[in-house]
Design a protein around this motif. Structure first.
Motif, PDB file in Angstrom:
ATOM      1  N   GLU A 567       0.815  -1.161  -0.059  1.00 49.56           N
ATOM      2  CA  GLU A 567      -0.004  -0.064  -0.030  1.00 49.56           C
ATOM      3  C   GLU A 567       1.083   1.074  -0.006  1.00 49.56           C
ATOM      4  O   GLU A 567       0.377   2.417  -0.269  1.00 49.56           O
ATOM      5  CB  GLU A 567      -0.742  -0.063   1.119  1.00 49.56           C
ATOM      6  CG  GLU A 567      -2.020  -1.228   1.164  1.00 49.56           C
ATOM      7  CD  GLU A 567      -2.754  -1.173   2.484  1.00 49.56           C
ATOM      8  OE1 GLU A 567      -2.417  -0.345   3.472  1.00 49.56           O
ATOM      9  OE2 GLU A 567      -3.623  -2.064   2.817  1.00 49.56           O
ATOM     10  N   MET A 568       2.055   1.103   0.600  1.00 47.94           N
ATOM     11  CA  MET A 568       2.841   2.387   0.488  1.00 47.94           C
ATOM     12  C   MET A 568       4.292   1.947   0.206  1.00 47.94           C
ATOM     13  O   MET A 568       4.807   0.863   0.766  1.00 47.94           O
ATOM     14  CB  MET A 568       2.816   2.872   2.038  1.00 47.94           C
ATOM     15  CG  MET A 568       3.899   3.935   2.222  1.00 47.94           C
ATOM     16  SD  MET A 568       3.609   5.581   1.609  1.00 47.94           S
ATOM     17  CE  MET A 568       2.282   6.140   2.571  1.00 47.94           C
ATOM     18  N   VAL A 569       4.881   2.848  -0.741  1.00 51.11           N
ATOM     19  CA  VAL A 569       6.346   2.666  -0.726  1.00 51.11           C
ATOM     20  C   VAL A 569       7.254   3.712  -0.295  1.00 51.11           C
ATOM     21  O   VAL A 569       6.852   4.961  -0.557  1.00 51.11           O
ATOM     22  CB  VAL A 569       6.698   2.517  -2.315  1.00 51.11           C
ATOM     23  CG1 VAL A 569       8.145   2.646  -2.648  1.00 51.11           C
ATOM     24  CG2 VAL A 569       6.026   1.435  -3.075  1.00 51.11           C
ATOM     25  N   THR A 570       8.163   3.362   0.562  1.00 52.70           N
ATOM     26  CA  THR A 570       9.017   4.513   1.142  1.00 52.70           C
ATOM     27  C   THR A 570      10.336   4.447   0.509  1.00 52.70           C
ATOM     28  O   THR A 570      10.920   3.253   0.535  1.00 52.70           O
ATOM     29  CB  THR A 570       8.967   4.243   2.781  1.00 52.70           C
ATOM     30  OG1 THR A 570       7.949   4.378   3.145  1.00 52.70           O
ATOM     31  CG2 THR A 570      10.244   5.321   3.054  1.00 52.70           C
ATOM     32  N   HIS A 584      11.736   8.760 -11.445  1.00 54.00           N
ATOM     33  CA  HIS A 584      11.532   7.280 -12.289  1.00 54.00           C
ATOM     34  C   HIS A 584      10.829   6.329 -11.372  1.00 54.00           C
ATOM     35  O   HIS A 584       9.821   5.649 -11.944  1.00 54.00           O
ATOM     36  CB  HIS A 584      12.801   6.760 -12.571  1.00 54.00           C
ATOM     37  CG  HIS A 584      12.641   5.498 -13.603  1.00 54.00           C
ATOM     38  ND1 HIS A 584      12.368   5.518 -14.963  1.00 54.00           N
ATOM     39  CD2 HIS A 584      12.773   3.994 -13.090  1.00 54.00           C
ATOM     40  CE1 HIS A 584      12.517   4.455 -15.367  1.00 54.00           C
ATOM     41  NE2 HIS A 584      12.315   3.561 -14.219  1.00 54.00           N
ATOM     42  N   LEU A 585      11.093   5.934 -10.287  1.00 51.91           N
ATOM     43  CA  LEU A 585      10.517   4.863  -9.431  1.00 51.91           C
ATOM     44  C   LEU A 585       8.989   5.461  -9.125  1.00 51.91           C
ATOM     45  O   LEU A 585       8.139   4.780  -9.096  1.00 51.91           O
ATOM     46  CB  LEU A 585      11.162   4.617  -8.071  1.00 51.91           C
ATOM     47  CG  LEU A 585      12.714   3.942  -8.617  1.00 51.91           C
ATOM     48  CD1 LEU A 585      13.359   3.740  -7.272  1.00 51.91           C
ATOM     49  CD2 LEU A 585      12.365   2.572  -9.268  1.00 51.91           C
ATOM     50  N   GLU A 586       8.977   6.688  -8.884  1.00 51.31           N
ATOM     51  CA  GLU A 586       7.654   7.079  -8.706  1.00 51.31           C
ATOM     52  C   GLU A 586       6.635   6.952  -9.817  1.00 51.31           C
ATOM     53  O   GLU A 586       5.498   6.566  -9.511  1.00 51.31           O
ATOM     54  CB  GLU A 586       7.525   8.562  -7.920  1.00 51.31           C
ATOM     55  CG  GLU A 586       7.888   8.800  -6.746  1.00 51.31           C
ATOM     56  CD  GLU A 586       8.060  10.293  -6.179  1.00 51.31           C
ATOM     57  OE1 GLU A 586       7.112  10.815  -5.708  1.00 51.31           O
ATOM     58  OE2 GLU A 586       8.948  11.014  -6.730  1.00 51.31           O
ATOM     59  N   LEU A 594      -1.740   0.756  -9.147  1.00 48.68           N
ATOM     60  CA  LEU A 594      -2.759   2.147  -8.952  1.00 48.68           C
ATOM     61  C   LEU A 594      -3.104   2.478  -7.450  1.00 48.68           C
ATOM     62  O   LEU A 594      -3.171   3.518  -7.236  1.00 48.68           O
ATOM     63  CB  LEU A 594      -3.924   1.535  -9.622  1.00 48.68           C
ATOM     64  CG  LEU A 594      -3.777   1.486 -11.110  1.00 48.68           C
ATOM     65  CD1 LEU A 594      -5.456   0.899 -11.661  1.00 48.68           C
ATOM     66  CD2 LEU A 594      -3.389   2.618 -11.733  1.00 48.68           C
ATOM     67  N   ALA A 595      -3.230   1.491  -6.408  1.00 44.65           N
ATOM     68  CA  ALA A 595      -3.513   1.774  -5.091  1.00 44.65           C
ATOM     69  C   ALA A 595      -2.330   2.134  -4.299  1.00 44.65           C
ATOM     70  O   ALA A 595      -2.492   2.140  -3.105  1.00 44.65           O
ATOM     71  CB  ALA A 595      -4.360   0.805  -4.580  1.00 44.65           C
ATOM     72  N   VAL A 596      -1.126   2.418  -4.670  1.00 41.88           N
ATOM     73  CA  VAL A 596       0.161   2.431  -4.132  1.00 41.88           C
ATOM     74  C   VAL A 596       0.710   3.779  -4.137  1.00 41.88           C
ATOM     75  O   VAL A 596       0.734   4.235  -5.085  1.00 41.88           O
ATOM     76  CB  VAL A 596       1.087   1.587  -4.462  1.00 41.88           C
ATOM     77  CG1 VAL A 596       2.432   1.382  -3.504  1.00 41.88           C
ATOM     78  CG2 VAL A 596       0.562  -0.042  -4.532  1.00 41.88           C
ATOM     79  N   ASP A 597       0.866   4.283  -2.481  1.00 42.00           N
ATOM     80  CA  ASP A 597       1.523   5.608  -2.625  1.00 42.00           C
ATOM     81  C   ASP A 597       2.986   5.772  -2.449  1.00 42.00           C
ATOM     82  O   ASP A 597       3.564   4.730  -2.175  1.00 42.00           O
ATOM     83  CB  ASP A 597       0.840   6.140  -1.516  1.00 42.00           C
ATOM     84  CG  ASP A 597      -0.707   6.757  -1.698  1.00 42.00           C
ATOM     85  OD1 ASP A 597      -0.941   6.765  -2.612  1.00 42.00           O
ATOM     86  OD2 ASP A 597      -1.427   6.590  -0.658  1.00 42.00           O
ATOM     87  N   THR A 598       3.534   6.582  -2.768  1.00 43.08           N
ATOM     88  CA  THR A 598       4.946   6.508  -2.748  1.00 43.08           C
ATOM     89  C   THR A 598       5.522   7.667  -1.968  1.00 43.08           C
ATOM     90  O   THR A 598       4.950   8.984  -2.116  1.00 43.08           O
ATOM     91  CB  THR A 598       5.696   6.533  -4.111  1.00 43.08           C
ATOM     92  OG1 THR A 598       5.441   5.563  -4.565  1.00 43.08           O
ATOM     93  CG2 THR A 598       7.234   6.706  -3.897  1.00 43.08           C
ATOM     94  N   GLY A 613      11.138   0.600   1.160  1.00 48.06           N
ATOM     95  CA  GLY A 613      10.229  -0.262   2.205  1.00 48.06           C
ATOM     96  C   GLY A 613       9.051  -0.161   1.432  1.00 48.06           C
ATOM     97  O   GLY A 613       8.645   0.713   0.742  1.00 48.06           O
ATOM     98  N   VAL A 614       8.262  -1.300   1.845  1.00 47.57           N
ATOM     99  CA  VAL A 614       6.940  -1.707   1.082  1.00 47.57           C
ATOM    100  C   VAL A 614       6.173  -2.045   2.360  1.00 47.57           C
ATOM    101  O   VAL A 614       6.294  -3.221   2.943  1.00 47.57           O
ATOM    102  CB  VAL A 614       7.076  -2.584   0.054  1.00 47.57           C
ATOM    103  CG1 VAL A 614       5.556  -2.898  -0.362  1.00 47.57           C
ATOM    104  CG2 VAL A 614       7.681  -2.024  -1.130  1.00 47.57           C
ATOM    105  N   GLU A 615       5.006  -1.346   2.777  1.00 50.14           N
ATOM    106  CA  GLU A 615       4.239  -1.688   3.708  1.00 50.14           C
ATOM    107  C   GLU A 615       2.911  -2.160   3.101  1.00 50.14           C
ATOM    108  O   GLU A 615       2.508  -1.773   1.977  1.00 50.14           O
ATOM    109  CB  GLU A 615       3.683  -0.318   4.417  1.00 50.14           C
ATOM    110  CG  GLU A 615       5.051   0.358   5.201  1.00 50.14           C
ATOM    111  CD  GLU A 615       4.596   1.750   5.992  1.00 50.14           C
ATOM    112  OE1 GLU A 615       3.570   1.467   6.567  1.00 50.14           O
ATOM    113  OE2 GLU A 615       5.269   2.646   5.686  1.00 50.14           O
TER     114      GLU A 615
END
Length: 615
Positions: A567-570, A584-586, A594-598, A613-615
Motif C-alpha cells: 500500500e505504501m512505498v518508502t 523514475h520509481l515514483e 494504482l492503489a500504492v502511494d510513494t 520499504g514496502v508496507e
C-alpha cells in the motif's frame, strides 16, 4: 581457559582489548563516581569503556577479515570481547571491507592489530580521559608496528611501547597537569623501563608502578585531596594495565580499592538525582553546514556565565599537521582541557569552551570536522557556578531511541520526536552509545529501534543495561531504517506502553525492506557471482538482483517487492544515488500499481544508494 600468549602478537592485542573492556565494564560505575577533575560530570568510566569498546570492535574486525580470507577458520586469539557479535556474515562478505588476496597466514599481523586498536580508539574516543587513552594506544602502536629490523614482540618491545605511549600522551595535552592519568602513565612507563624478563614481567611492573602513582594523585591535585579520591582517569588506566597483566600471565591482579572519604558525594551514582548535564549530540552533516550559536542548555535555561567553560566540544578532524598546530593555538585561547590526538591526517579534538560555535568554526578553518558532539555541563557541576539554582529536569513518560544510517534520516526521526544515534558506514554504534542515548532521552519508558539486523545483540545489551538503571525498555527488532519509519508513524505516547509497542512492532513487521548498493569485490551471492562495481539489489538482506545500472536495478527490486502486494512505498535516497531515480520509481509505481502511494526522503551519507520499504 584461553591460552596465554607467549609473545606480543595480534592474538595478545585481541586478548588485551577483551580483558580491558571487561575490567572497565566492572569498574565503570566506580570510576564515574570519583570523577571530579577536570569536570565533575560523572562519566569518566563510561567514556573510557566506550573508547576501549571502539578499539575492541576494530581489532575484532581485523580478525573477522582474516577469518574470511582463511575460509572461515579463525586464528586462535584472546577471549571474545564483543559478546554475541558475529564477526562476519553474508552481507559483509559482499559489501564489507576488502581483504587482500593471497594465502592467509596463521593469524593477522601484529601491525594490523595494533593499527586497528589505535584507530578504533581514536574514532571512538570520548571525553578527556578517553581521548588521552586513545593517544596512549596510538603511541604504543607506533612502536609495535614500526617497520624495522628490531623485534617488538618481547619484553623490550613492550617497554619501548609503554614509554612512547606516555610521552606521546603528554605531548598531546596542551597544558599537562600532574596528579592525572598522564602522571600514572609516566609512572607505568618508568617502572616498566626497569623491569627485566618477558612481557608478563614488564606488564606487571607497569601495573604496580601505575598503582603506586595513582595512590599518590590526591597529594598532587588539590581537587582530588578535597574530595578524598584518586584521579578517575588514572584509575581507568590502572584497570587497562591490569588487563595487560592478565593477558600475559593468565591471572587478573587484585582489584585496587578506590579511596573515597565518607563525606564525599559519589558523583554520577544517581544521574536523576544529580541532574549532571544534558547531552547534545550534534552529529553535523558532511560537509559541515552552518552551526547556530549555542547559548542555552538543552532545557532552554541560559548557559552559566561564570566559573569554568560551559561546554565540552569533541570532533574528529581531517586536517594537515600545520593546520592542526594553528588549531591548537586557537582553541587554547578559547578554553581549557585541550587535547588533540591522532596523526596521518585524522585527529580527535577535545576542548572545554564557553563558545562551542567558535570551537567548531576553528575546526572548519583547519580542515573537515565531523562526528561533532557538544555537551553542556549542568549548572550543578563542580566546574560551573550556581549549583542547585535549577530544579532537576523531570523525566518524560515515554521516548523512542533509534539508530539511523544517515544525517537526513536523523533529522526526520528527530522531527518525529525520536532520540537518534547516527551510524555511519562501517562504524556501527556500540552498546554504550545506545545506553547513552536512552539516558539522554530521559524517559521512564523507552522504545528502542536498532534498524539493523546486525545490531540486535548490541541493542539487546543496551536495553538490559538501561533496565538495570530503572528504565522500562522495549526492543523492537527493526532490521532497516524503513521499518523504523513505519513503527514511528504509528507511535502514540498517550496510550498504554504495551499497546504502543505492539502497534509499532506490527507496523515494522508488515514492512518489507530492501537496499541498493555497490559491490566492493567479487563474491558469490544467491543471485550468482557479482564483480566489484556491480549494482546489488538486496531484499530482506539477501542479494536478489545483480545489475550494472542503479535505476534499472532499483526498479527490478521494487517490482519484485510489489508483486506480493503493498500500500505504501518508502524511498530513502543516499547522497550518491542518481538525481533522477526517485522520479523514475515514483512514475513506475503510479503507472503499474494504482492503489500504492510513494514517499521519498533524503538520507544523506547512509552507505546504501537507496533504501526501499514496502508496507
Amino acid at each position: 581457559m584461553p591460552q596465554v600468549p607467549q609473545r606480543l602478537d595480534a592474538s595478545a592485542v585481541r586478548a588485551w582489548c577483551g580483558f580491558a573492556l571487561r575490567a572497565l565494564g566492572r569498574a565503570r560505575e566506580e570510576i564515574d563516581a570519583i570523577n571530579v577533575y577536570p569536570v565533575a560530570d560523572g562519566d569518566t568510566g563510561t567514556n573510557l569503556y566506550l573508547t576501549v569498546e571502539s578499539a575492541t570492535a576494530a581489532v575484532e574486525a581485523v580478525f573477522a577479515g582474516h577469518a574470511a580470507l582463511a575460509g572461515g577458520k579463525e586464528a586462535p586469539g584472546g577471549p571474545e570481547a564483543l559478546d554475541g557479535r558475529e564477526a562476519l556474515d553474508g552481507h559483509e562478505a559482499v559489501t564489507g571491507q576488502a581483504v587482500s588476496p593471497g594465502r592467509a597466514p596463521e593469524g593477522p599481523a601484529l601491525a594490523d592489530a595494533v593499527h586497528a586498536m589505535a584507530h578504533g580508539a581514536l574514532i571512538g574516543a570520548r571525553g578527556n580521559s578517553g581521548t588521552i587513552l586513545a593517544q596512549l594506544l596510538r603511541g604504543m602502536a607506533q612502536v609495535l608496528a614500526a617497520d624495522s629490523d628490531a623485534t617488538h614482540t618481547d619484553g623490550q618491545g613492550l617497554r619501548l611501547a609503554l614509554r612512547r605511549a606516555a610521552d606521546s600522551a603528554r605531548q598531546a595535552v596542551v597544558h599537562p597537569v600532574e596528579g592525572t592519568v598522564l602522571t600514572v602513565a609516566s609512572a607505568a612507563a618508568d617502572a616498566a623501563s626497569g623491569a627485566e624478563g618477558d612481557c608478563g614481567a614488564v606488564a606487571r611492573a607497569a601495573y604496580e608502578g601505575a598503582r603506586a602513582a595513582l595512590a599518590a594523585t590526591p597529594g598532587q591535585l588539590a581537587v582530588l585531596e578535597r574530595a578524598g579520591v584518586v584521579d578517575a582517569g588514572g584509575r581507568g588506566l590502572v584497570a587497562v594495565l591490569g588487563a595487560l597483566v592478565e593477558t600475559f600471565t593468565g591471572e587478573a591482579p587484585a582489584a585496587a580499592a578506590v579511596p573515597v572519604l565518607a563525606g564525599h558525594a559519589r558523583v554520577g551514582a544517581d544521574s536523576e538525582a544529580t541532574g549532571l548535564h544534558a547531552r547534545v549530540d550534534a552529529a553535523v552533516t558532511e560537509p559541515l553546514g552552518e552551526l547556530g550559536e549555542v547559548g542555552e542548555c538543552a532545557d532552554g535555561t541560559p548557559a552559566p556565565e561564570e566559573g569554568g567553560p560551559a561546554f565540552e566540544v569533541i570532533y574528529l578532524l581531517e586536517a594537515e599537521d600545520a593546520a592542526v598546530a594553528r588549531l591548537r593555538d586557537r582553541l587554547d585561547a578559547l578554553g581549557d582541557s585541550l587535547v588533540v590526538v591522532g596523526g596521518d591526517g585524522l585527529w580527535n579534538v577535545h576542548v572545554h569552551v564557553d563558545d562551542a560555535g567558535a570551537a567548531v568554526e576553528a575546526g572548519v578553518e583547519a580542515g573537515r570536522p565531523y562526528r561533532i558532539r557538544i555537551t553542556h555541563f549542568g549548572l550543578d557541576d563542580a566546574h560551573t557556578t550556581g549549583a542547585g539554582s535549577r530544579p532537576v529536569r523531570e523525566r518524560v513518560e515515554r521516548a523512542v531511541v533509534a539508530v539511523v544510517p544517515g544525517e537526513g534520516l536523523a533529522g526526520l526521526y528527530a522531527e518525529a520526536g525520536a532520540t537518534t544515534v547516527l551510524a555511519r558506514p562501517g562504524e556501527p554504534p556500540a552498546s554504550g552509545e545506545l545506553v547513552e542515548a536512552v539516558r539522554r532521552a530521559h524517559a521512564r519508558e523507552v522504545v528502542l529501534l536498532p534498524n539493523d539486523a546486525e545490531l540486535r545483540h548490541t541493542a539487546a545489551a543496551a536495553a538490559e543495561q538501561a533496565r538495570t538503571e530503572g528504565v522500562r525498555v522495549a526492543l523492537i527488532p527493526t532490521r532497516s531504517a524503513v521499518q523504523g519509519i513505519a513503527a514511528l508513524a504509528v507511535h502514540e505516547p498517550g496510550r498504554r506502553f504495551d499497546e504502543d509497542v505492539v502497534a509499532m512492532t506490527s507496523a515494522a513487521g508488515a514492512t518489507r525492506y530492501a537496499e541498493v548498493e555497490v559491490a566492493e569485490r567479487q563474491s558469490w551471492t544467491m543471485a550468482g557471482i557479482c564483480q566489484a562495481g556491480d549494482i546489488l539489489g538486496l531484499i530482506e538482506g539477501d542479494v536478489a538482483v545483480i545489475g550494472s545500472d542503479v535505476t534499472a536495478t532499483a526498479e527490478a527490486v521494487l517490482n519484485r517487492m510489489l508483486a506480493a502486494g503493498g500500500e505504501m512505498v518508502t524511498l530513502v535516497l543516499g547522497d550518491e544515488a542518481p538525481d533522477t531515480i526517485a522520479a523514475h520509481l515514483e512514475s513506475r509505481v503510479r503507472e503499474s500499481y494504482l492503489a500504492v502511494d510513494t514517499v521519498v526522503y533524503r538520507g544523506g551519507r547512509q552507505g546504501a544508494l537507496l533504501l526501499i520499504g514496502v508496507e
